[in-house]
Scaffold this motif. Structure first.
Motif, PDB file in Angstrom:
ATOM      1  N   ALA A  70       0.590  -1.267  -0.213  1.00 11.94           N
ATOM      2  CA  ALA A  70       0.051  -0.116  -0.475  1.00 11.94           C
ATOM      3  C   ALA A  70       0.698   1.151   0.208  1.00 11.94           C
ATOM      4  N   GLY A  71       1.554   1.274   0.232  1.00  9.28           N
ATOM      5  CA  GLY A  71       2.939   1.998  -0.037  1.00  9.28           C
ATOM      6  C   GLY A  71       2.647   2.859   1.833  1.00  9.28           C
ATOM      7  N   VAL A  72       2.257   2.004   2.240  1.00  9.41           N
ATOM      8  CA  VAL A  72       1.963   3.557   4.038  1.00  9.41           C
ATOM      9  C   VAL A  72       3.008   2.704   5.025  1.00  9.41           C
ATOM     10  N   PRO A  73       3.944   3.434   5.820  1.00 10.02           N
ATOM     11  CA  PRO A  73       4.891   2.737   6.334  1.00 10.02           C
ATOM     12  C   PRO A  73       4.243   2.639   7.870  1.00 10.02           C
ATOM     13  N   VAL A  74       4.791   1.474   7.781  1.00  9.64           N
ATOM     14  CA  VAL A  74       4.210   0.238   9.414  1.00  9.64           C
ATOM     15  C   VAL A  74       5.274   0.879  10.088  1.00  9.64           C
ATOM     16  N   VAL A  75       5.024   0.594  12.036  1.00  4.97           N
ATOM     17  CA  VAL A  75       5.631   0.523  12.598  1.00  4.97           C
ATOM     18  C   VAL A  75       5.448  -0.185  13.595  1.00  4.97           C
ATOM     19  N   PRO A  76       5.937  -1.099  13.584  1.00  2.00           N
ATOM     20  CA  PRO A  76       6.348  -2.567  13.941  1.00  2.00           C
ATOM     21  C   PRO A  76       6.454  -2.439  15.696  1.00  2.00           C
ATOM     22  N   LEU A  77       5.493  -2.890  16.399  1.00  2.00           N
ATOM     23  CA  LEU A  77       5.306  -2.715  17.633  1.00  2.00           C
ATOM     24  C   LEU A  77       5.530  -4.382  18.761  1.00  2.00           C
ATOM     25  N   ASN A  78       6.756  -4.519  19.240  1.00  5.87           N
ATOM     26  CA  ASN A  78       7.190  -4.939  20.646  1.00  5.87           C
ATOM     27  C   ASN A  78       5.552  -6.124  21.390  1.00  5.87           C
ATOM     28  N   PRO A  79       5.193  -6.959  21.392  1.00  4.43           N
ATOM     29  CA  PRO A  79       4.288  -7.435  22.262  1.00  4.43           C
ATOM     30  C   PRO A  79       4.164  -7.144  23.520  1.00  4.43           C
ATOM     31  N   LYS A  80       5.411  -7.223  23.933  1.00  2.00           N
ATOM     32  CA  LYS A  80       5.585  -7.487  25.384  1.00  2.00           C
ATOM     33  C   LYS A  80       6.581  -5.694  25.357  1.00  2.00           C
ATOM     34  N   ILE A  81       6.199  -5.453  25.109  1.00  2.00           N
ATOM     35  CA  ILE A  81       6.003  -3.682  25.431  1.00  2.00           C
ATOM     36  C   ILE A  81       5.463  -2.909  26.252  1.00  2.00           C
ATOM     37  N   GLY A  82       6.335  -2.865  27.870  1.00  2.00           N
ATOM     38  CA  GLY A  82       5.662  -1.769  28.359  1.00  2.00           C
ATOM     39  C   GLY A  82       4.364  -0.890  28.440  1.00  2.00           C
ATOM     40  N   GLU A  83       3.474  -0.197  29.389  1.00  2.00           N
ATOM     41  CA  GLU A  83       2.632   0.905  28.585  1.00  2.00           C
ATOM     42  C   GLU A  83       3.256   2.335  27.777  1.00  2.00           C
ATOM     43  N   ARG A  84       4.223   1.901  28.860  1.00  2.00           N
ATOM     44  CA  ARG A  84       4.953   4.004  28.880  1.00  2.00           C
ATOM     45  C   ARG A  84       5.537   3.649  27.477  1.00  2.00           C
ATOM     46  N   GLU A  85       6.472   2.563  27.441  1.00  2.00           N
ATOM     47  CA  GLU A  85       7.183   2.864  25.939  1.00  2.00           C
ATOM     48  C   GLU A  85       5.510   2.877  25.175  1.00  2.00           C
ATOM     49  N   LEU A  86       5.396   1.744  25.315  1.00  2.00           N
ATOM     50  CA  LEU A  86       4.486   1.749  24.285  1.00  2.00           C
ATOM     51  C   LEU A  86       3.555   3.703  24.249  1.00  2.00           C
ATOM     52  N   GLY A  87       3.013   4.192  25.015  1.00  2.00           N
ATOM     53  CA  GLY A  87       2.557   5.175  24.711  1.00  2.00           C
ATOM     54  C   GLY A  87       3.158   6.003  23.842  1.00  2.00           C
ATOM     55  N   HIS A  88       4.577   6.230  24.300  1.00  2.00           N
ATOM     56  CA  HIS A  88       5.691   7.202  23.725  1.00  2.00           C
ATOM     57  C   HIS A  88       5.362   6.842  22.455  1.00  2.00           C
ATOM     58  N   ILE A  89       5.525   5.872  21.860  1.00  2.00           N
ATOM     59  CA  ILE A  89       5.944   5.415  20.545  1.00  2.00           C
ATOM     60  C   ILE A  89       4.142   5.679  19.614  1.00  2.00           C
ATOM     61  N   VAL A  90       2.921   5.286  20.330  1.00  2.00           N
ATOM     62  CA  VAL A  90       2.119   6.001  19.483  1.00  2.00           C
ATOM     63  C   VAL A  90       2.074   7.223  19.230  1.00  2.00           C
ATOM     64  N   ALA A  91       2.404   7.750  20.484  1.00  3.41           N
ATOM     65  CA  ALA A  91       2.272   9.668  20.568  1.00  3.41           C
ATOM     66  C   ALA A  91       2.908   9.949  19.756  1.00  3.41           C
ATOM     67  N   ASP A  92       4.206   9.678  19.510  1.00  6.51           N
ATOM     68  CA  ASP A  92       4.902  10.360  18.713  1.00  6.51           C
ATOM     69  C   ASP A  92       5.352   9.375  17.063  1.00  6.51           C
ATOM     70  N   SER A  93       4.863   8.699  16.259  1.00  9.40           N
ATOM     71  CA  SER A  93       4.566   8.083  15.476  1.00  9.40           C
ATOM     72  C   SER A  93       3.174   8.220  14.450  1.00  9.40           C
ATOM     73  N   ALA A  94       2.791   8.779  15.898  1.00  9.01           N
ATOM     74  CA  ALA A  94       0.855   8.709  15.911  1.00  9.01           C
ATOM     75  C   ALA A  94       0.488   7.835  14.390  1.00  9.01           C
ATOM     76  N   PRO A  95       0.570   6.465  14.584  1.00 11.88           N
ATOM     77  CA  PRO A  95      -0.403   5.725  13.413  1.00 11.88           C
ATOM     78  C   PRO A  95      -1.969   6.614  12.967  1.00 11.88           C
ATOM     79  N   SER A  96      -2.383   6.026  12.208  1.00 16.17           N
ATOM     80  CA  SER A  96      -4.014   6.752  12.197  1.00 16.17           C
ATOM     81  C   SER A  96      -4.756   4.430  12.292  1.00 16.17           C
ATOM     82  N   VAL A  97      -3.787   3.724  11.936  1.00 14.23           N
ATOM     83  CA  VAL A  97      -4.403   2.460  12.069  1.00 14.23           C
ATOM     84  C   VAL A  97      -3.421   1.896  13.319  1.00 14.23           C
ATOM     85  N   VAL A  98      -4.266   0.790  13.754  1.00 13.89           N
ATOM     86  CA  VAL A  98      -3.765  -0.399  14.155  1.00 13.89           C
ATOM     87  C   VAL A  98      -3.570  -1.541  13.344  1.00 13.89           C
TER      88      VAL A  98
END
Length: 483
Positions: A70-98
């Motif tokens: 689709a030509g859409v950049p993808v942000v791969p997420l570690n399923p074992k990630i902690g909520e604080r770090e995940l919150g930072h990544i989501v806020a920083d990368s601002a994906p429109s879909v998961v």
């Protein structure tokens, strides 16, 4: 729709009945993958960026291929990630879909996003493949483990993917006939880009174990797999299992290529595997920001303790503390690289991006190395944690660790420096003994290192541990040792 740019996955466009992906009992041919990923690509094509809940499953592989189609950049997420770090990544990368597999429960920071389930039900007629985006178009935003502050998102363009995977085609003689087996996590460069996209770029196939096991490696290599990717922890388990498992030795001896990466493979494990199987593990060196920089070549000498030579298209130099290129082959210097394999920027961090590059466009890796006379690169550690300045000498932790691992009774070893009034820093060894009842002596260890390397490289302090702290990739977390 025709495109002026060649496709990232030519075999996907051709859509044959050859096997592409296998996860356990579930598999997809190239035609099935093209249809399943094509359907998903059509539904996410308008997204600015997509997050991918990267479990070690067929869904993750389909999701990443769909985003790339689709030509859409993808942000791969570690399923074992902690909520604080995940919150930072989501806020920083601002994906429109998961993107996630149906039934996956997602943590709080992802629940506010639109969710698209990755369903593997190929459409009867594959949708039109979108035009291939340009080579500078971002393919991934991969977050690096932050040693100082929150993780940074490295933006990897499509050019970096094709450059690295094609350079490895040359270095490893990688073809469409190769069948890769691995059990690596799928949220980082090693498991996802090399381990899933690499075979797809070549038109070969990959069998993912879901999670690593010695049994899985034995089964797949005995059943026609030609290549194995792993990290040192995995090869250590293989080395431990070999003496009692002749079927494993036979399966490994039939492999075309055994590749280790993400951290240094101890020389002791190299030698145990080579003597039991007649096959040598080769090492390569890369980073999130650079993808792959060097490798031992399939047609070269598999020399233990080195990461080989620069890949095609990659320029590599070693520099001293003033930034000048080192002239002495055996002098420790920081690795700097330049080439089409490099990332574009750290997302939203122009300051960090500027600091990472020299004025003439070389990326500062932070890794310290020496070069052998024939150009082979030997990494001695990270500038921040593995370069020890003791008594006026610059000492790499890696060579001391290898020497310690050769001593009887040492199962694992890590080396760090700590402040010393006299020496500046003193060398500290962290030892996991083979037998907790019989500890190798502190004096004997120091004498062994002095005899093998040099007196100034001997450890002054030895700590004994039940295990070394490691991250998901098997890398020793040295900052945790002193904590």
């Amino acid at each position: 729709m025709s495109s002026p740019h060649p496709p990232l996955f030519p075999a996907l466009v051709a859509g044959s009945d050859l096997p592409a992906l296998r996860f356990g009992e579930r598999s997809l041919t190239y035609a099935e993958l093209a249809a399943a990923a094509g359907s998903l690509a059509a539904s996410i094509g308008s997204a600015r960026r997509v997050a991918l809940w990267a479990t070690p499953t067929l869904e993750t592989a389909v999701g990443v291929v769909a985003a790339l189609l689709a030509g859409v950049p993808v942000v791969p997420l570690n399923p074992k990630i902690g909520e604080r770090e995940l919150g930072h990544i989501v806020a920083d990368s601002a994906p429109s879909v998961v993107l996630a597999a149906p039934g996956d429960e997602l943590p709080a920071p992802l629940r506010a996003l639109d969710r698209t389930d990755i369903t593997i039900t190929p459409a009867a007629t594959p949708p039109q493949t979108p035009a291939e985006p340009g080579p500078e178009s971002p393919a991934f935003v991969v977050y690096t483990s932050g040693t100082t502050g929150p993780p940074k998102g490295a933006v990897l363009p499509r050019r970096a993917l094709s450059a690295t995977l094609d350079a490895l085609e040359d270095a490893w003689q990688w073809t469409s006939d190769d069948v890769l087996v691995h059990g690596l996590p799928l949220f980082h460069v090693h498991g996802l880009i090399l381990g899933i996209l690499g075979p797809l770029r070549r038109g070969g196939s990959v069998r993912h174990l879901g999670r690593f096991s010695v049994e899985g490696v034995r089964r797949e290599l005995a059943d026609g797999a030609t290549m194995l990717f792993g990290v040192p922890t995995m090869y250590h388990r293989i080395a431990e299992a070999l003496p009692a498992d002749p079927a494993l030795a036979k399966a490994l001896s039939g492999a075309r290529l055994l590749v280790s990466g993400s951290a240094a493979l101890p020389v002791h494990d190299h030698e145990r595997i080579a003597s039991a199987t007649g096959r040598r593990v080769i090492e390569r060196y890369g980073m999130t920001e650079t993808l792959m920089n060097t490798s031992v070549r399939a047609d070269g000498e598999a020399r233990a303790g080195t990461v080989g030579v620069p890949l095609g298209g990659v320029e590599l130099r070693l520099v001293d503390e003033s930034g000048a290129e080192t002239s002495d082959r055996q002098e420790v210097g920081e690795i700097e690289v330049r080439g089409p394999n490099l990332f574009t920027e750290y997302l939203n961090r122009p300051d960090a991006t500027a600091a990472a590059f020299t004025a003439d466009g070389w990326f500062r890796t932070g890794d310290m190395a020496v070069r052998d006379d024939d150009g082979y690169v030997r990494i001695v550690g990270r500038k921040a944690t593995d370069l020890i300045k003791s008594g006026g000498y610059k000492i790499g932790a890696g060579e001391i660790e290898n020497a310690l691992l050769e001593y009887p009774g040492v199962r694992e070893a890590a080396v760090t420096g700590e402040p010393d009034d006299d020496l500046g820093e003193r060398i500290v060894a962290w030892i996991v003994p083979s037998d907790a009842e019989q500890l190798p002596g502190e004096r004997e260890l120091a004498d062994h290192v002095a005899a093998q390397l040099a007196p100034h490289k001997r450890p002054r302090v030895v700590h004994y541990l039940a295990e070394l702290p490691r991250n998901d990739m098997g890398k020793i977390m040295k900052r945790s040792l002193h904590a």
